[in-house]
Scaffold this active site. Sequence first.
Site, PDB file in Angstrom:
ATOM      1  N   CYS A   1      -2.005   2.116 -47.696  1.00  0.00           N
ATOM      2  CA  CYS A   1      -3.023   2.679 -46.808  1.00  0.00           C
ATOM      3  C   CYS A   1      -4.384   2.829 -47.497  1.00  0.00           C
ATOM      4  CB  CYS A   1      -2.531   4.000 -46.221  1.00  0.00           C
ATOM      5  SG  CYS A   1      -1.107   3.712 -45.133  1.00  0.00           S
TER       6      CYS A   1
ATOM      7  N   ASP B   1      -3.688  10.128 -45.788  1.00  0.00           N
ATOM      8  CA  ASP B   1      -2.237  10.358 -45.647  1.00  0.00           C
ATOM      9  C   ASP B   1      -1.609  11.280 -46.708  1.00  0.00           C
ATOM     10  OD1 ASP B   1      -2.722   8.489 -43.685  1.00  0.00           O
ATOM     11  OD2 ASP B   1      -1.259   7.025 -44.380  1.00  0.00           O
TER      12      ASP B   1
ATOM     13  N   LYS C   1      -3.305   7.616 -37.024  1.00  0.00           N
ATOM     14  CA  LYS C   1      -3.089   6.162 -36.946  1.00  0.00           C
ATOM     15  C   LYS C   1      -1.609   5.872 -36.903  1.00  0.00           C
ATOM     16  CE  LYS C   1      -3.476   5.784 -41.954  1.00  0.00           C
ATOM     17  NZ  LYS C   1      -2.100   5.359 -42.261  1.00  0.00           N
TER      18      LYS C   1
END
Length: 203
Positions: free
Chosen positions: A157, A14, A112
């Site tokens: 995450c 990310d 995701k």
Amino acid sequence: MQSSDARDVLIAVDVQNDFCPGGALAVPDGDAVVPVVNRLAHSFAHVVLTQDWHTPGHSSFASAHPGCRPFETIALEYGPQILWPDHCVQDTDGARFHAGLDLPRVELVIRKGFHPGIDSYSAFRENDRRTPTGLAGYLRERGFARITIAGLATDFCVLYSALDAREAGFETSVALAACRGIDIDGSVEKALAEMRAAGVALT
Ligand SMILES: [Zn+2]
């Protein structure tokens, strides 16, 4: 120079505009990971990226729940969920990778959080803890055994990706210099302890 072998893969989690300063859900100092991830990636023969990729009005957004504010926790069907500011909406600038990433050899981008009703911190499994992203199967089929994780954010995450990587049977390390955390009520310290307890090497 490559120090890794064919069984090693780097997963950069990310590293997107919305998680960097100026973004909708900026991680403090988040863009500091960019040069570190770039450097790290040069020592890996194989690199995978994850990309948070939400539908507009996603159920993890506070704006989707009248009367709720960002960073509040509510109960969704699958359990408690922290509500976030709208971020990483599909095909917006905020969802794009930081422009400073220089990763020419990325082999897979795994998206995701695209199921409207389920958030996904982990690169492997969504927050209902049942819906797989397919990443574990991909990595196994490719013959990878050792995973190094970098990126944003350490306490969400990165944490859940590392725990799930261990549970899926991969040797797992987290490159802390290439990570930054959000840190809600000591969540970074807690994340580090959880990862250690799960057998994740913190390097
Ligand atoms: Zn998200």
